[in-house]
Design a protein around this motif. Structure first.
Motif, PDB file in Angstrom:
ATOM      1  N   TYR A  33     -50.452   5.514  29.579  1.00  0.00           N
ATOM      2  CA  TYR A  33     -51.211   5.667  28.345  1.00  0.00           C
ATOM      3  C   TYR A  33     -51.771   4.321  27.898  1.00  0.00           C
ATOM      4  O   TYR A  33     -51.018   3.349  27.728  1.00  0.00           O
TER       5      TYR A  33
ATOM      6  N   TYR B 229     -59.056  12.364  31.898  1.00  0.00           N
ATOM      7  CA  TYR B 229     -58.071  11.449  32.481  1.00  0.00           C
ATOM      8  C   TYR B 229     -58.591  10.950  33.824  1.00  0.00           C
ATOM      9  O   TYR B 229     -59.392  11.609  34.495  1.00  0.00           O
TER      10      TYR B 229
ATOM     11  N   GLN C 138     -62.446  10.685  37.396  1.00  0.00           N
ATOM     12  CA  GLN C 138     -62.203  11.304  36.100  1.00  0.00           C
ATOM     13  C   GLN C 138     -62.210  12.826  36.195  1.00  0.00           C
ATOM     14  O   GLN C 138     -63.047  13.423  36.862  1.00  0.00           O
TER      15      GLN C 138
ATOM     16  N   GLY D  55     -58.312   4.830  29.853  1.00  0.00           N
ATOM     17  CA  GLY D  55     -57.525   5.017  31.061  1.00  0.00           C
ATOM     18  C   GLY D  55     -58.002   4.127  32.183  1.00  0.00           C
ATOM     19  O   GLY D  55     -57.198   3.513  32.895  1.00  0.00           O
TER      20      GLY D  55
ATOM     21  N   TYR E 214     -54.157   8.409  34.298  1.00  0.00           N
ATOM     22  CA  TYR E 214     -54.497   7.549  33.165  1.00  0.00           C
ATOM     23  C   TYR E 214     -55.282   8.381  32.146  1.00  0.00           C
ATOM     24  O   TYR E 214     -56.515   8.440  32.190  1.00  0.00           O
ATOM     25  N   PRO E 215     -54.602   9.041  31.202  1.00  0.00           N
ATOM     26  CA  PRO E 215     -55.315   9.875  30.236  1.00  0.00           C
ATOM     27  C   PRO E 215     -56.032   9.033  29.180  1.00  0.00           C
ATOM     28  O   PRO E 215     -55.704   7.861  28.961  1.00  0.00           O
ATOM     29  N   ASN E 216     -57.007   9.646  28.546  1.00  0.00           N
ATOM     30  CA  ASN E 216     -57.756   9.005  27.461  1.00  0.00           C
ATOM     31  C   ASN E 216     -57.385   9.635  26.127  1.00  0.00           C
ATOM     32  O   ASN E 216     -57.311  10.858  25.999  1.00  0.00           O
TER      33      ASN E 216
END
Length: 320
Positions: free
Chosen positions: A88, A68, A56, A95, A113-115
């Protein structure tokens, strides 16, 4: 540290790294990076000696610290420009959750993998811009631009090969990106997409390639649409992209497996291919899921990450 000082430091580090690699016998690869012509797709992060590690990370956007998950491909090196896939998550997921079920880490690409930001109502779950339950005042399009700026500064990114995928609400957001950030997002691959109306025009600056996946028995985001929520029929949504991309009216149908049908629109302008993959009887799921991805039937006749990569990998932004 000032921006000017930061850029100077990066230049010095990059130059030192190039010299060190050359001395180690990697001069040919380094020379390719150093001499890449303007518009070739090489980012400013190429040639830097160190890179972020998997896990992260945080980037500032809109006055918020946004997080992310980052996954680097096997053999990642800074003298090769790598494609990027941004994935997304769906509403209420994360993510890391999408990373677990999607299989996207298997791709020869930098995968991010963003949050999302916690939205409104029904449990206050993480969501993306464009949905009626998304967090008010959050500009996720701008966040995506800030995220790409950060990635391109820290990693060796092929800026002409940046692809967006996602699940459900996250998939719907990729449609917004295709409309509003087409100068940076090369192509999109939504899965079980929730394409809520935004009231904003879709006027991409270029024709955007699209491959869409959806289950015909999805009860969360119905394949036939949901007028009460403003959700279009999936075939109509894909057909609208075929119209934008100047494709022929009728798609070519291929039966991929007993439970998978594929529709390809041909004759699209500027090489902007459009395709739709329908999972017959499929639920609100990710084809080929490695773990639970949603309710209903999930096919294993295909792997969504493999199918989308075959489509995406040849797509590139035009040179500037």
């Amino acid at each position: 540290m000032s921006t000017k000082t930061s850029r100077l430091r990066r230049t010095v580090v990059s130059t030192f790294s190039v010299l060190a690699l050359s001395a180690a016998g990697a001069g040919a690869a380094t020379a390719e990076s150093a001499s890449a012509p303007t518009g070739s797709g090489w980012s400013t992060g190429c040639g830097i000696g160190s890179a972020p590690v998997d896990g992260q990370h945080t980037v500032s956007s809109g006055g918020r610290a946004r997080t992310y998950e980052l996954h680097l491909p096997a053999g990642y090196r800074t003298w090769r420009a790598w494609p990027v896939v941004i994935a997304y998550h769906g509403r209420g997921n994360t993510g890391a959750g999408t990373q677990a079920f999607s299989g996207l880490d298997n791709l020869p690409a930098i995968v991010v993998y963003p949050n999302g930001v916690i939205g409104t109502g029904d449990g206050e779950r993480q969501a993306w811009e464009g949905a009626p339950y998304s967090a008010p005042g959050v500009d996720d399009v701008a966040f995506t631009g800030d995220l790409l700026d950060s990635l391109e500064s820290d990693l060796c990114v092929d800026t002409r090969r940046v692809y967006a995928t996602g699940k459900s609400n996250g998939a719907g957001f990729t449609g917004i990106l295709a409309c509003e950030l087409s100068d940076r997002i090369t192509a999109i691959a939504p899965v079980s997409g929730a394409f809520y109306p935004t009231g904003r025009p879709c006027n991409p600056s270029r024709r955007v390639p699209v491959i869409d996946f959806h289950g015909t028995a999805d009860t969360t985001i119905p394949y036939a649409g949901d007028a009460d929520r403003g959700l279009p029929a999936i075939r109509d949504w894909v057909g609208a992209w075929a119209d934008r991309d100047g494709c022929r009216t009728r798609p070519h149908e291929t039966r991929v497996a007993y439970d998978v049908a594929r529709y390809d629109w041909h004759g699209c302008r500027s090489g902007s291919d459009v395709a739709h993959v329908a999972v017959v009887g499929g639920g609100h799921t990710w084809p080929g899921e490695d773990s639970y991805s949603g309710g209903g039937y999930a096919t294993h006749s295909i792997e969504a990450h493999d199918v989308m990569w075959t489509f995406l990998r040849g797509q590139r932004l035009p040179r500037h």
